[in-house]
Scaffold this active site. Structure first.
Site: not given
Length: 536
Positions: A139, A407
């Site tokens: 690049e 319960s």
């Protein structure tokens, strides 16, 4: 722009100065002539006259030059729309979307999550030198030499554009590409290119070359939904960026020219050809040896996505809780790049998922359930929020479902407070006989009663009458306060003796109940259940 208005004002001042200088020149010439006639020395007069004229001409030229420069600047500012240019902001690069990384109790990365781009930043110091030079060769070959703009490359590209009659050839440096991707649009105009160059030079003044290269490699798109070199390395080759081979590095660098063309999962042949081109550039520029170049050309491409994507009820809970801890929205957190360390036992969580989906253990096809597995210190080892097909961030019954506890509430709201506040023991006795408590008349299951029995027996058989009796004796406010200290919420509940039998209006979640029971098994010390140990 204020600067343009100032330049126009300066232009007017310069014009006035030129006129005054010309008038001065005439006056000086006349004075010199008078002096010459008086002194009657033609040679001395001529030299003085020439000297004064030369100085005046030089001054005029300087003013005209300054005026011309000012005019050029004004034209430049107006033509390239400088007043519309952005300021360089490093935050636009450094605070871009990043994936959240999630680790289990052993410190193993188990999943990534993202609200935007799949990006996992890495430090350039962890990368081999050839990885850096693969991108530079592909690049921006003079990356370490220029100051943000490569004028040599620009001249070559300009000549190509002139011959083509349009902006066709690119000459962007790595810095310019990074600026374009983070600050500007992708349109090809002279105005945008000049602004891009300006911002690139500004960036070069704030960051070192390696810092710019690191930001670039962590920012750019590699196709496949992968942003940044780490995500691309894991997504394409199944390795961390620090473990890339020379060939793999070249292939990733080659993708950037056109991800839609050179991404290996889209076009293997073109991707391989582009890789070899980059390898040739690396070899030509002396970045790799003859042997390395030959070996890289022979390396086969093997694609393997190793980005962990383990989605589950536990992961959803962790992400939501982490966002809550940091005071962020879930969407903001999913873009933050945070590293979340959890208490997850992966094997236990997988076992719970298999267990809850075992049809042989469920009474009917549409039955539902939830599982929460806690350690004695309150850390959550596993969560499963329901049977059947899971979807991300769906209703989590383990955390969000509030149901009457039945319960299950008796040990927390009745027996434990009696032991703690009244000094009762497992051998203490209660009367299991049908009776009324201030107008409330509970019944045992099957209308069976045992008379005088120990708390141990009453609890083991989950009898209703003893539970209500204990709650009545301890006092509802005292029992509720005790249970609240164990993480049970009573907000909006009707505080009556019916609570002893699980008669809640809103209910309790499995996670809340698990936390309270964990305290009972841990010697009475309550720790709010937690799944996150650290966020960095």
């Amino acid at each position: 722009m204020q600067a343009v208005k100032s330049m126009k004002a300066v232009k007017g001042v310069f014009m006035k100065k030129i006129i005054n200088r010309i008038k001065s020149c005439r006056n000086n010439t006349a004075e010199c002539a008078e002096d010459c006639s008086e002194e009657k020395s033609s040679e001395v007069c001529a030299r003085a006259l020439r000297k004064r004229r030369l100085k005046t001409i030089l001054r005029i030229l300087l003013i005209v030059s300054a005026l011309a420069v000012t005019a050029i600047i004004i034209f430049f500012a107006q033509f390239f729309k400088i007043n519309e240019w952005q300021e360089f902001s490093a935050d636009k690069i450094l605070n871009s979307d990043r994936s959240v990384l999630i680790y289990d109790a052993d410190g193993t990365l188990i999943s990534t999550a993202c609200g935007g781009d799949e990006r996992i930043p890495v430090s350039i110091e962890t990368l081999p030198e050839y990885v850096k030079y693969a991108f530079i060769s592909a690049e921006d070959t003079r990356f370490y030499e220029h100051k943000g703009i490569d004028f040599i490359r620009i001249l070559g590209a300009a000549w190509a554009d002139i011959k083509a009659g349009e902006l066709k050839e690119g000459a962007s440096t790595i810095g310019q590409q990074l600026i374009k991707l983070s600050h500007l649009s992708s349109e090809k105009t002279f105005e945008r290119k000049v602004e891009e160059a300006y911002l690139s030079m500004r960036m070069e003044k704030q960051f070192t070359k390696d810092e710019i290269l690191e930001m670039y490699m962590n920012f750019v798109y590699f196709g496949g939904g992968f942003y940044g070199i780490e995500a691309a390395s894991l997504g394409y080759f199944g390795v961390h960026a620090s473990d890339l081979s020379i060939a793999q590095s070249a292939q990733l660098a080659g993708i950037l020219k056109s991800p839609s063309t050179y991404a290996p999962h889209l076009n293997a042949e073109k991707s391989l050809g582009r890789r070899n081109t980059v390898l040739g550039q690396m070899h030509e520029y002396g970045r790799i040896s003859d042997e390395e170049y030959s070996a890289a050309l022979e390396e086969k491409v093997e694609l393997r996505n190793a980005i962990p994507k383990q989605y589950s009820y536990y992961i959803d809970f962790v992400l939501s809780r982490s966002a809550q801890i940091l005071g962020m929205s879930l969407d903001e957190f999913l873009r933050s790049g945070a590293k979340v360390y959890t208490t997850l036992d992966t094997d236990a969580d997988n076992y719970c998922t298999a267990l809850i989906n075992d049809s042989e253990l469920m009474p009917c096809k549409n039955a539902q359930g939830a599982i929460v597995l806690l350690r004695s210190d309150g850390s959550i080892a596993a969560i499963n929020g329901g049977r059947g097909e899971y979807t991300r961030f769906c209703f989590n019954r383990a955390v969000d479902a509030e149901r009457q506890p039945g319960s299950l509430i008796k040990p927390i709201l009745c027996y434990a407070p009696a032991v703690e506040l009244r000094g009762s023991t497992a051998a203490s006795t209660v009367d299991d006989s049908p009776r009324s408590f201030d107008g409330y008349s509970p019944r045992n299951s099957g209308d069976k009663y045992m008379g005088k029995i120990t708390l141990r027996t009453a609890l083991a058989k989950s009898l209703n009458i003893p539970a209500v009796e204990l709650l009545s004796e301890v006092g509802i406010p005292n029992a509720v306060l005790f249970a609240e200290h164990l993480g049970i919420s009573f907000e909006g509940e009707n505080l009556s003796l019916a609570l002893a039998l699980g008669g809640f209006t809103h209910g309790v979640s499995p996670l809340e109940l698990s936390g309270a029971y964990c305290a009972l098994s841990g010697g009475g010390r309550y720790t709010e259940p937690f799944a996150v140990t650290k966020i960095v």
